[in-house]
Write a protein that holds these residues in place. Structure first.
Motif, mmCIF file in Angstrom:
data_model
loop_
_atom_site.group_PDB
_atom_site.id
_atom_site.type_symbol
_atom_site.label_atom_id
_atom_site.label_comp_id
_atom_site.label_asym_id
_atom_site.label_seq_id
_atom_site.Cartn_x
_atom_site.Cartn_y
_atom_site.Cartn_z
ATOM 1 N N LEU A 1 0.824 -1.210 0.000
ATOM 2 C CA LEU A 1 0.000 0.000 0.000
ATOM 3 C C LEU A 1 0.858 1.261 0.000
ATOM 4 O O LEU A 1 0.556 2.239 -0.705
ATOM 5 N N GLY A 2 1.944 1.243 0.773
ATOM 6 C CA GLY A 2 2.831 2.402 0.800
ATOM 7 C C GLY A 2 3.520 2.625 -0.531
ATOM 8 O O GLY A 2 3.720 3.773 -0.957
ATOM 9 N N LEU A 3 3.891 1.532 -1.204
ATOM 10 C CA LEU A 3 4.524 1.647 -2.520
ATOM 11 C C LEU A 3 3.576 2.274 -3.524
ATOM 12 O O LEU A 3 3.953 3.172 -4.286
ATOM 13 N N VAL A 4 2.332 1.817 -3.525
ATOM 14 C CA VAL A 4 1.323 2.370 -4.444
ATOM 15 C C VAL A 4 1.040 3.826 -4.110
ATOM 16 O O VAL A 4 0.983 4.690 -5.005
ATOM 17 N N ALA A 5 0.865 4.131 -2.820
ATOM 18 C CA ALA A 5 0.547 5.500 -2.420
ATOM 19 C C ALA A 5 1.683 6.458 -2.754
ATOM 20 O O ALA A 5 1.456 7.570 -3.249
ATOM 21 N N GLY A 6 2.908 6.048 -2.488
ATOM 22 C CA GLY A 6 4.048 6.924 -2.744
ATOM 23 C C GLY A 6 4.311 7.142 -4.217
ATOM 24 O O GLY A 6 4.682 8.255 -4.634
ATOM 25 N N PHE A 7 4.112 6.095 -5.042
ATOM 26 C CA PHE A 7 4.406 6.232 -6.467
ATOM 27 C C PHE A 7 3.280 6.934 -7.209
ATOM 28 O O PHE A 7 3.533 7.728 -8.120
ATOM 29 N N ALA A 8 2.029 6.659 -6.826
ATOM 30 C CA ALA A 8 0.896 7.265 -7.518
ATOM 31 C C ALA A 8 0.716 8.721 -7.109
ATOM 32 O O ALA A 8 0.451 9.595 -7.943
ATOM 33 N N VAL B 1 12.060 8.345 -3.803
ATOM 34 C CA VAL B 1 12.721 7.683 -4.929
ATOM 35 C C VAL B 1 12.060 8.010 -6.266
ATOM 36 O O VAL B 1 12.738 8.096 -7.295
ATOM 37 N N ARG B 2 10.752 8.223 -6.281
ATOM 38 C CA ARG B 2 10.005 8.251 -7.538
ATOM 39 C C ARG B 2 10.436 9.366 -8.493
ATOM 40 O O ARG B 2 10.283 9.242 -9.711
ATOM 41 N N ASN B 3 10.985 10.473 -7.967
ATOM 42 C CA ASN B 3 11.385 11.587 -8.824
ATOM 43 C C ASN B 3 12.888 11.644 -9.085
ATOM 44 O O ASN B 3 13.388 12.647 -9.610
ATOM 45 N N LEU B 4 13.619 10.591 -8.726
ATOM 46 C CA LEU B 4 15.049 10.564 -8.997
ATOM 47 C C LEU B 4 15.310 10.338 -10.479
ATOM 48 O O LEU B 4 14.446 9.859 -11.226
ATOM 49 N N ASP B 5 16.526 10.649 -10.913
ATOM 50 C CA ASP B 5 16.845 10.642 -12.337
ATOM 51 C C ASP B 5 16.690 9.269 -12.971
ATOM 52 O O ASP B 5 16.194 9.152 -14.104
ATOM 53 N N ARG C 1 11.144 5.778 -17.119
ATOM 54 C CA ARG C 1 9.845 6.181 -17.674
ATOM 55 C C ARG C 1 10.001 6.709 -19.097
ATOM 56 O O ARG C 1 9.189 6.425 -19.980
ATOM 57 N N ALA C 2 11.060 7.494 -19.331
ATOM 58 C CA ALA C 2 11.270 8.094 -20.649
ATOM 59 C C ALA C 2 11.510 7.045 -21.727
ATOM 60 O O ALA C 2 11.195 7.261 -22.904
ATOM 61 N N HIS D 1 13.291 -0.619 -10.333
ATOM 62 C CA HIS D 1 13.918 0.657 -9.983
ATOM 63 C C HIS D 1 13.444 1.235 -8.648
ATOM 64 O O HIS D 1 14.223 1.912 -7.972
ATOM 65 N N VAL D 2 12.194 0.994 -8.295
ATOM 66 C CA VAL D 2 11.657 1.586 -7.064
ATOM 67 C C VAL D 2 11.737 0.606 -5.893
ATOM 68 O O VAL D 2 12.223 0.954 -4.823
ATOM 69 N N LEU D 3 11.288 -0.613 -6.120
ATOM 70 C CA LEU D 3 11.209 -1.582 -5.023
ATOM 71 C C LEU D 3 12.570 -1.843 -4.374
ATOM 72 O O LEU D 3 12.666 -1.957 -3.150
#
Length: 296
Positions: A117-124, A185-189, A195-196, A208-210
């Motif tokens: 749940l924290g992973l989904v909440a933080g990334f979304a 982590v989600r906004n790191l390069d 994503r790009a 990359h996130v987990l």
């Protein structure tokens, strides 16, 4: 991610050994004597609980009025007998199975649910984050001990209901830790680069996130295990966990407390077992935290 370990060269003039992140964690743990000692002690406690039917010298349910509250060493009873004449060592070995089960399983389940749940909440982020985290904040409004007692009492007690209560207590803090780490982590390069390139969302999360979120979550979960063992014993002590005549450390404390002035050493045995288990888990958690700290 690789780390150079100073002084790890095997021959003169050779390059230092390159270790991956988890290899470095294992290397640090291997040369941490305090952590290794308490890890061995915890392993011994777990193994003694698993093999309790083979190690117990007596039947943990066998009662004898003439052997009530005997001191350690009485006729083969290494740790004495309880208020009903049952062997304390045998009941401690068998009781560790239920106590450790109630202490470890809720943390494991809460890590999977709360971490997810924290992973989904933080990334979304956005609305998804607000909904999930506000629900978690509702649980934060109550102290963990009172919440566990209230949920277990409302569900009627028992081992299963006690484990559900402890799981619900640990989901919010684990969710908070996972959400905080994911947000960082989600906004790191490297995440933006993934994503790009058009990588699927599940691959971005998995690769990359987990990996960057898993460390803090595991460290925090390991520290909660000792708390879970204490809370599980507390529920049994209050009559909301294991029911008599099943052996359990918390239940044994409750049953023996009335005889503390008659046989204090025997009465202290379940508390000593809880103390050693809790300290071992805490020290192992501290060692794991130090080993996984990439800045040290």
């Amino acid at each position: 991610m690789s780390t150079t370990i100073p002084g790890a060269a095997t021959a003169e003039g050779s390059l230092p050994t390159q270790r991956g992140y988890w290899g470095t964690v294992g290397y640090r743990l291997r040369y941490d004597p305090v952590t290794l000692f308490f890890a061995a002690l915890l392993l011994l406690i777990i193994l003694s609980a698993i093999f309790a039917p083979l190690l117990a010298p007596f039947d943990p349910y066998q009662e004898s009025i003439i052997r009530r509250l005997k001191p350690p060493g009485f006729r083969g009873h290494m740790l004495g007998t309880d208020e009903l004449g049952r062997d304390v060592l045998s009941r401690l070995l068998h009781g560790g199975r239920i106590t450790l089960l109630m202490g470890m399983v809720p943390v494991l389940v809460a890590t999977l649910i709360g971490g997810g749940l924290g992973l989904v909440a933080g990334f979304a982020g956005g609305v998804v984050n607000a909904v999930i985290m506000r629900v978690m904040d509702v649980f934060y409004a109550f102290p963990s001990v009172l919440l566990a007692v209230a949920i277990s009492g409302a569900m009627g007690g028992g081992v299963g209901n006690g484990m559900i209560a402890l799981t619900l207590v640990f989901i919010p803090p684990l969710c908070r830790v996972a959400e905080t780490a994911t947000t960082q982590v989600r906004n790191l390069d490297f995440v933006d680069a993934a994503r790009a390139t058009g990588a699927p969302l599940r691959l971005v999360l998995w690769h990359h996130v987990l990996g960057n979120v898993l460390g803090p979550v595991l460290i925090y979960a390991s520290s909660l295990t000792s708390v879970s063992v204490i809370l599980a014993s507390g529920l049994s002590f209050l009559g909301l966990g294991v029911k008599p005549p099943e052996p359990d450390w918390g239940l044994m404390l409750n049953a023996l407390r009335q005889a503390i002035y008659v046989s204090p050493l025997v009465c202290a045995m379940p508390g000593i077992a809880i103390l050693l288990t809790s300290i071992s888990m805490n020290m192992l958690s501290d060692g794991l935290r130090s080993a996984m700290d990439v800045r040290s």
